[in-house]
Scaffold this active site. Structure first.
Site, PDB file in Angstrom:
ATOM      1  N   SER A   1      36.719-119.536  41.809  1.00 45.05           N
ATOM      2  CA  SER A   1      36.165-118.236  42.204  1.00 45.05           C
ATOM      3  C   SER A   1      35.771-117.420  40.971  1.00 45.05           C
ATOM      4  CB  SER A   1      37.177-117.459  43.044  1.00 45.05           C
ATOM      5  OG  SER A   1      37.428-118.122  44.248  1.00 45.05           O
TER       6      SER A   1
ATOM      7  N   ARG B   1      42.810-129.213  41.534  1.00 42.10           N
ATOM      8  CA  ARG B   1      41.559-129.540  40.824  1.00 42.10           C
ATOM      9  C   ARG B   1      41.812-130.426  39.621  1.00 42.10           C
ATOM     10  NH1 ARG B   1      39.680-123.455  40.714  1.00 42.10           N
ATOM     11  NH2 ARG B   1      41.931-123.412  40.757  1.00 42.10           N
TER      12      ARG B   1
ATOM     13  N   LYS C   1      46.980-105.607  43.673  1.00 41.74           N
ATOM     14  CA  LYS C   1      45.842-106.265  43.030  1.00 41.74           C
ATOM     15  C   LYS C   1      44.509-105.788  43.603  1.00 41.74           C
ATOM     16  CE  LYS C   1      46.616-110.707  40.909  1.00 41.74           C
ATOM     17  NZ  LYS C   1      46.215-112.113  41.023  1.00 41.74           N
TER      18      LYS C   1
ATOM     19  N   HIS D   1      36.921-124.629  48.276  1.00 41.96           N
ATOM     20  CA  HIS D   1      37.840-124.139  49.306  1.00 41.96           C
ATOM     21  C   HIS D   1      37.463-124.694  50.684  1.00 41.96           C
ATOM     22  CE1 HIS D   1      38.250-120.359  46.596  1.00 41.96           C
ATOM     23  NE2 HIS D   1      39.341-121.063  46.438  1.00 41.96           N
TER      24      HIS D   1
HETATM   25  P1  ADP Z   1      44.957-118.502  44.289  1.00 46.77           P
HETATM   26  O1  ADP Z   1      44.662-117.053  44.199  1.00 46.77           O
HETATM   27  O2  ADP Z   1      46.206-118.855  45.010  1.00 46.77           O
HETATM   28  O3  ADP Z   1      44.767-119.281  43.002  1.00 46.77           O
HETATM   29  P2  ADP Z   1      42.388-119.444  45.113  1.00 46.77           P
HETATM   30  O4  ADP Z   1      41.639-118.628  46.090  1.00 46.77           O
HETATM   31  O5  ADP Z   1      41.906-119.495  43.739  1.00 46.77           O
HETATM   32  O6  ADP Z   1      43.882-119.037  45.257  1.00 46.77           O
HETATM   33  O7  ADP Z   1      42.511-120.934  45.654  1.00 46.77           O
HETATM   34  C1  ADP Z   1      43.198-121.245  46.826  1.00 46.77           C
HETATM   35  C2  ADP Z   1      43.541-122.715  46.816  1.00 46.77           C
HETATM   36  O8  ADP Z   1      42.353-123.492  46.720  1.00 46.77           O
HETATM   37  C3  ADP Z   1      44.419-123.151  45.636  1.00 46.77           C
HETATM   38  O9  ADP Z   1      45.303-124.161  46.083  1.00 46.77           O
HETATM   39  C4  ADP Z   1      43.432-123.730  44.667  1.00 46.77           C
HETATM   40  O10 ADP Z   1      44.034-124.701  43.826  1.00 46.77           O
HETATM   41  C5  ADP Z   1      42.451-124.383  45.629  1.00 46.77           C
HETATM   42  N1  ADP Z   1      41.151-124.540  45.016  1.00 46.77           N
HETATM   43  C6  ADP Z   1      40.474-123.651  44.265  1.00 46.77           C
HETATM   44  N2  ADP Z   1      39.304-124.149  43.827  1.00 46.77           N
HETATM   45  C7  ADP Z   1      39.242-125.431  44.316  1.00 46.77           C
HETATM   46  C8  ADP Z   1      38.278-126.483  44.194  1.00 46.77           C
HETATM   47  N3  ADP Z   1      37.160-126.348  43.480  1.00 46.77           N
HETATM   48  N4  ADP Z   1      38.541-127.639  44.846  1.00 46.77           N
HETATM   49  C9  ADP Z   1      39.693-127.780  45.546  1.00 46.77           C
HETATM   50  N5  ADP Z   1      40.636-126.844  45.690  1.00 46.77           N
HETATM   51  C10 ADP Z   1      40.422-125.666  45.081  1.00 46.77           C
END
Ligand code: ADP
Length: 179
Positions: free
Chosen positions: A132, A94, A43, A19
């Site tokens: 996450s 990803r 949620k 992130h």
């Molecule tokens: P959501 O709840 O919308 O899935 P996340 O908090 O999981 O949100 O992720 C937010 C954004 O960051 C999303 O666009 C996700 O694809 C991106 N993201 C998550 N992990 C990675 C990573 N390892 N590298 C790049 N982008 C990521």
């Protein structure tokens, strides 16, 4: 010329180096970036960290960047984007499995708000495996996540799982999250 502002939305439960990389790169491309933490009351029980905790951790990690702001948001992402007068939604991509969901969300958002662009950043290969949910799962089992998250997040995870274990809380929050 008008300010080129973008919103990077997500759950960030918790934020990890993947992130942070996307937010940092977006801040080089846009004049201003809002890292927007999704606060869905329905949620609330399925997330590990409260929205206030998630915002605080992101602020600790990204607060030094003058053109990055952290904010919680409720409801539709496009409504928040319009509210802060941004022109784009940032997403990180990803692996191929992200593509279908991101593609569907981008098309739905385009239908709702044709004036807002979705800009996708390809994940850095060092962070491709990071999510996450992986971080939460490893931390819940007492594993070392220091290569995946900043020290402030690592410390918060240790404290959170200590508190949960003391209170006998089961790790049911993982099931409903898709990341
Ligand atoms: P959501 O709840 O919308 O899935 P996340 O908090 O999981 O949100 O992720 C937010 C954004 O960051 C999303 O666009 C996700 O694809 C991106 N993201 C998550 N992990 C990675 C990573 N390892 N590298 C790049 N982008 C990521």
């Amino acid at each position: 010329m008008s300010v080129r502002r973008a919103v990077y939305p997500g759950s960030f439960d918790p934020a990890h180096y993947g992130h942070i990389d996307i937010a940092t790169r977006a801040a080089r491309v846009f004049d201003e970036v809002f890292v927007a933490v999704y606060a869905n009351p329905a949620k609330a029980k399925s997330v590990l960290f409260s929205v206030e905790e998630r915002v605080a951790m992101l602020s600790a990690v990204l607060g030094h960047m003058p053109n990055v702001q952290i904010a919680p948001y409720y409801g539709l992402t496009v409504d928040f984007v319009r509210q802060v007068e941004a022109m784009a939604i940032i997403r990180g991509l990803r692996v191929f499995s992200d593509f279908e969901l991101e593609f569907r969300m981008a098309l739905a958002n385009r239908r709702l708000a044709p004036e807002i662009e979705v800009v996708t950043f390809i994940a850095d290969e060092r962070h491709l495996h990071l999510s996450s949910s992986t971080v939460r799962e490893i931390a819940s089992l007492g594993g070392d996540v220091s290569t995946m998250v900043p020290p402030v997040v690592s410390a918060a995870l240790v404290a959170k799982f200590k508190e949960r274990h003391q209170n006998g809380v089961e790790s049911d929050y993982m099931i409903s999250l898709h990341d």
